[in-house]
Write a protein that holds these residues in place. Structure first.
Motif, PDB file in Angstrom:
ATOM      1  N   VAL A 141      60.808 103.130  98.862  1.00 17.19           N
ATOM      2  CA  VAL A 141      59.495 103.016  99.507  1.00 17.19           C
ATOM      3  C   VAL A 141      58.668 104.269  99.217  1.00 17.19           C
ATOM      4  O   VAL A 141      57.474 104.184  98.890  1.00 17.19           O
ATOM      5  CB  VAL A 141      59.646 102.794 101.035  1.00 17.19           C
ATOM      6  CG1 VAL A 141      58.314 102.952 101.757  1.00 17.19           C
ATOM      7  CG2 VAL A 141      60.263 101.430 101.320  1.00 17.19           C
ATOM      8  N   ALA A 142      59.303 105.435  99.317  1.00 24.50           N
ATOM      9  CA  ALA A 142      58.594 106.701  99.122  1.00 24.50           C
ATOM     10  C   ALA A 142      58.084 106.854  97.686  1.00 24.50           C
ATOM     11  O   ALA A 142      57.042 107.481  97.465  1.00 24.50           O
ATOM     12  CB  ALA A 142      59.488 107.876  99.503  1.00 24.50           C
ATOM     13  N   TYR A 143      58.787 106.271  96.714  1.00 19.79           N
ATOM     14  CA  TYR A 143      58.294 106.310  95.332  1.00 19.79           C
ATOM     15  C   TYR A 143      56.882 105.706  95.266  1.00 19.79           C
ATOM     16  O   TYR A 143      56.039 106.182  94.527  1.00 19.79           O
ATOM     17  CB  TYR A 143      59.204 105.508  94.396  1.00 19.79           C
ATOM     18  CG  TYR A 143      60.414 106.244  93.879  1.00 19.79           C
ATOM     19  CD1 TYR A 143      60.296 107.467  93.218  1.00 19.79           C
ATOM     20  CD2 TYR A 143      61.679 105.699  94.006  1.00 19.79           C
ATOM     21  CE1 TYR A 143      61.408 108.125  92.712  1.00 19.79           C
ATOM     22  CE2 TYR A 143      62.800 106.354  93.509  1.00 19.79           C
ATOM     23  CZ  TYR A 143      62.664 107.561  92.863  1.00 19.79           C
ATOM     24  OH  TYR A 143      63.759 108.219  92.361  1.00 19.79           O
ATOM     25  N   LYS A 144      56.665 104.661  96.046  1.00 18.24           N
ATOM     26  CA  LYS A 144      55.370 103.961  96.021  1.00 18.24           C
ATOM     27  C   LYS A 144      54.319 104.671  96.877  1.00 18.24           C
ATOM     28  O   LYS A 144      53.147 104.710  96.509  1.00 18.24           O
ATOM     29  CB  LYS A 144      55.549 102.530  96.507  1.00 18.24           C
ATOM     30  CG  LYS A 144      56.443 101.699  95.603  1.00 18.24           C
ATOM     31  CD  LYS A 144      56.761 100.349  96.197  1.00 18.24           C
ATOM     32  CE  LYS A 144      57.781  99.660  95.310  1.00 18.24           C
ATOM     33  NZ  LYS A 144      58.754  98.915  96.044  1.00 18.24           N
ATOM     34  N   THR A 145      54.748 105.196  98.024  1.00 21.63           N
ATOM     35  CA  THR A 145      53.781 105.780  98.955  1.00 21.63           C
ATOM     36  C   THR A 145      53.535 107.268  98.714  1.00 21.63           C
ATOM     37  O   THR A 145      52.510 107.794  99.145  1.00 21.63           O
ATOM     38  CB  THR A 145      54.247 105.585 100.415  1.00 21.63           C
ATOM     39  OG1 THR A 145      55.512 106.217 100.594  1.00 21.63           O
ATOM     40  CG2 THR A 145      54.353 104.099 100.763  1.00 21.63           C
ATOM     41  N   LYS A 146      54.467 107.934  98.047  1.00 25.60           N
ATOM     42  CA  LYS A 146      54.334 109.379  97.797  1.00 25.60           C
ATOM     43  C   LYS A 146      54.727 109.689  96.345  1.00 25.60           C
ATOM     44  O   LYS A 146      55.710 110.393  96.094  1.00 25.60           O
ATOM     45  CB  LYS A 146      55.199 110.169  98.768  1.00 25.60           C
ATOM     46  CG  LYS A 146      54.845 109.913 100.232  1.00 25.60           C
ATOM     47  CD  LYS A 146      55.401 110.974 101.112  1.00 25.60           C
ATOM     48  CE  LYS A 146      55.086 110.693 102.547  1.00 25.60           C
ATOM     49  NZ  LYS A 146      53.842 111.196 103.011  1.00 25.60           N
ATOM     50  N   PRO A 147      53.965 109.151  95.382  1.00 23.58           N
ATOM     51  CA  PRO A 147      54.335 109.335  93.968  1.00 23.58           C
ATOM     52  C   PRO A 147      54.364 110.797  93.533  1.00 23.58           C
ATOM     53  O   PRO A 147      55.065 111.149  92.581  1.00 23.58           O
ATOM     54  CB  PRO A 147      53.267 108.542  93.205  1.00 23.58           C
ATOM     55  CG  PRO A 147      52.141 108.362  94.160  1.00 23.58           C
ATOM     56  CD  PRO A 147      52.729 108.381  95.534  1.00 23.58           C
ATOM     57  N   MET A 148      53.644 111.667  94.250  1.00 23.50           N
ATOM     58  CA  MET A 148      53.644 113.085  93.901  1.00 23.50           C
ATOM     59  C   MET A 148      54.998 113.744  94.174  1.00 23.50           C
ATOM     60  O   MET A 148      55.256 114.853  93.718  1.00 23.50           O
ATOM     61  CB  MET A 148      52.520 113.824  94.641  1.00 23.50           C
ATOM     62  CG  MET A 148      52.761 114.002  96.145  1.00 23.50           C
ATOM     63  SD  MET A 148      52.778 112.513  97.146  1.00 23.50           S
ATOM     64  CE  MET A 148      51.075 112.269  97.479  1.00 23.50           C
ATOM     65  N   LEU A 149      55.887 113.048  94.899  1.00 27.85           N
ATOM     66  CA  LEU A 149      57.220 113.586  95.218  1.00 27.85           C
ATOM     67  C   LEU A 149      58.309 112.996  94.320  1.00 27.85           C
ATOM     68  O   LEU A 149      59.488 113.026  94.658  1.00 27.85           O
ATOM     69  CB  LEU A 149      57.551 113.299  96.690  1.00 27.85           C
ATOM     70  CG  LEU A 149      56.639 113.947  97.727  1.00 27.85           C
ATOM     71  CD1 LEU A 149      57.030 113.497  99.135  1.00 27.85           C
ATOM     72  CD2 LEU A 149      56.662 115.458  97.616  1.00 27.85           C
ATOM     73  N   LYS A 150      57.908 112.474  93.166  1.00 27.49           N
ATOM     74  CA  LYS A 150      58.859 111.785  92.290  1.00 27.49           C
ATOM     75  C   LYS A 150      60.086 112.635  91.954  1.00 27.49           C
ATOM     76  O   LYS A 150      61.208 112.155  92.045  1.00 27.49           O
ATOM     77  CB  LYS A 150      58.173 111.327  90.999  1.00 27.49           C
ATOM     78  CG  LYS A 150      59.120 110.517  90.112  1.00 27.49           C
ATOM     79  CD  LYS A 150      58.463 110.106  88.828  1.00 27.49           C
ATOM     80  CE  LYS A 150      59.346 109.285  87.927  1.00 27.49           C
ATOM     81  NZ  LYS A 150      60.748 109.537  87.877  1.00 27.49           N
ATOM     82  N   GLN A 151      59.888 113.892  91.598  1.00 25.05           N
ATOM     83  CA  GLN A 151      61.028 114.725  91.189  1.00 25.05           C
ATOM     84  C   GLN A 151      62.055 114.899  92.316  1.00 25.05           C
ATOM     85  O   GLN A 151      63.245 114.632  92.104  1.00 25.05           O
ATOM     86  CB  GLN A 151      60.554 116.074  90.662  1.00 25.05           C
ATOM     87  CG  GLN A 151      61.704 116.908  90.124  1.00 25.05           C
ATOM     88  CD  GLN A 151      61.230 118.224  89.524  1.00 25.05           C
ATOM     89  OE1 GLN A 151      60.042 118.515  89.479  1.00 25.05           O
ATOM     90  NE2 GLN A 151      62.182 119.026  89.067  1.00 25.05           N
ATOM     91  N   PRO A 152      61.654 115.347  93.513  1.00 24.85           N
ATOM     92  CA  PRO A 152      62.675 115.470  94.565  1.00 24.85           C
ATOM     93  C   PRO A 152      63.231 114.111  95.007  1.00 24.85           C
ATOM     94  O   PRO A 152      64.403 114.021  95.396  1.00 24.85           O
ATOM     95  CB  PRO A 152      61.955 116.189  95.707  1.00 24.85           C
ATOM     96  CG  PRO A 152      60.510 116.064  95.426  1.00 24.85           C
ATOM     97  CD  PRO A 152      60.365 115.900  93.946  1.00 24.85           C
ATOM     98  N   LEU A 153      62.430 113.064  94.911  1.00 20.70           N
ATOM     99  CA  LEU A 153      62.944 111.733  95.247  1.00 20.70           C
ATOM    100  C   LEU A 153      63.994 111.288  94.234  1.00 20.70           C
ATOM    101  O   LEU A 153      64.996 110.671  94.602  1.00 20.70           O
ATOM    102  CB  LEU A 153      61.806 110.714  95.336  1.00 20.70           C
ATOM    103  CG  LEU A 153      60.888 110.846  96.551  1.00 20.70           C
ATOM    104  CD1 LEU A 153      59.669 109.946  96.398  1.00 20.70           C
ATOM    105  CD2 LEU A 153      61.635 110.540  97.845  1.00 20.70           C
ATOM    106  N   ASP A 154      63.766 111.610  92.952  1.00 21.25           N
ATOM    107  CA  ASP A 154      64.767 111.301  91.918  1.00 21.25           C
ATOM    108  C   ASP A 154      66.091 112.001  92.235  1.00 21.25           C
ATOM    109  O   ASP A 154      67.174 111.414  92.134  1.00 21.25           O
ATOM    110  CB  ASP A 154      64.292 111.745  90.531  1.00 21.25           C
ATOM    111  CG  ASP A 154      63.241 110.826  89.927  1.00 21.25           C
ATOM    112  OD1 ASP A 154      63.056 109.696  90.423  1.00 21.25           O
ATOM    113  OD2 ASP A 154      62.605 111.261  88.937  1.00 21.25           O
ATOM    114  N   GLU A 155      65.985 113.268  92.642  1.00 22.82           N
ATOM    115  CA  GLU A 155      67.177 114.045  92.996  1.00 22.82           C
ATOM    116  C   GLU A 155      67.902 113.390  94.178  1.00 22.82           C
ATOM    117  O   GLU A 155      69.123 113.232  94.171  1.00 22.82           O
ATOM    118  CB  GLU A 155      66.769 115.482  93.332  1.00 22.82           C
ATOM    119  CG  GLU A 155      67.916 116.395  93.666  1.00 22.82           C
ATOM    120  CD  GLU A 155      68.751 116.800  92.464  1.00 22.82           C
ATOM    121  OE1 GLU A 155      69.906 117.201  92.682  1.00 22.82           O
ATOM    122  OE2 GLU A 155      68.276 116.728  91.324  1.00 22.82           O
ATOM    123  N   CYS A 156      67.139 113.018  95.186  1.00 24.75           N
ATOM    124  CA  CYS A 156      67.728 112.376  96.373  1.00 24.75           C
ATOM    125  C   CYS A 156      68.357 111.034  96.011  1.00 24.75           C
ATOM    126  O   CYS A 156      69.425 110.684  96.533  1.00 24.75           O
ATOM    127  CB  CYS A 156      66.673 112.188  97.459  1.00 24.75           C
ATOM    128  SG  CYS A 156      66.216 113.739  98.256  1.00 24.75           S
TER     129      CYS A 156
END
Length: 165
Positions: free
Chosen positions: A77-92
């Motif tokens: 969900v966060a990939y779609k709503t917070k695309p600017m956080l892609k790198q830490p989301l990828d890590e998570c």
């Protein structure tokens, strides 16, 4: 009359069993770092009414897997709503896949053999969650609540697994 007595005796025995099982949860959870969380997690699962200590640990490991899966869903969900956080989301995303696919599997197998390895897997799950959170700039993580819950669940689960060593 005899049937009524037999049924009443069975009801008394069942009530006593319920109290005894409630006592194992209470006694076990008192030895963990978060009694309230422990009791809440275990009493919410019907399997706990007949579980021994290893069974209680398995229930908590299942709950870790469920929370890990829920967190993976929130990452998507966060990939779609917070695309600017892609790198830490990828890590998570990578770290939570390790929790769900590796740590949980390892812990379940180890509980049936050497519980020390189960403890190591549960510790790793908590570390993976912490590292996920630390990848975000302060106050930026959309996953903080889930991560904190994972860390606490891992602490409680580890304490119960240690009782088996």
């Amino acid at each position: 009359m005899k049937m009524i007595k037999t049924m009443m005796m069975m009801m008394v025995m069942m009530a006593m069993m319920g109290i005894a099982m409630g006592n194992i949860i209470d006694k076990t959870c008192k030895q963990t770092p978060d009694y309230t969380l422990c009791v809440s997690l275990l009493r919410s699962d019907p399997r706990s009414s007949s579980a021994d200590t290893a069974g209680l640990a398995l229930i908590l490991i299942d709950k870790i897997k469920a929370l890990g899966t829920e967190t993976l869903g929130q990452i998507n969900v966060a990939y779609k709503t917070k695309p600017m956080l892609k790198q830490p989301l990828d890590e998570c995303n990578q770290r939570y896949k390790i929790i769900v696919d590796v740590d949980v599997h390892t812990a379940i197998i180890a509980l049936k053999g050497d519980p020390k390895f189960a403890e190591d897997a549960i510790v790793d799950a908590g570390v993976e969650a912490s590292v996920c959170e630390s990848g975000f700039a302060k106050g930026q993580s959309p996953l903080t609540g889930l991560i904190q819950k994972m860390e606490k669940m891992c602490d409680v689960t580890r304490a119960i697994v240690r009782m088996l060593l």
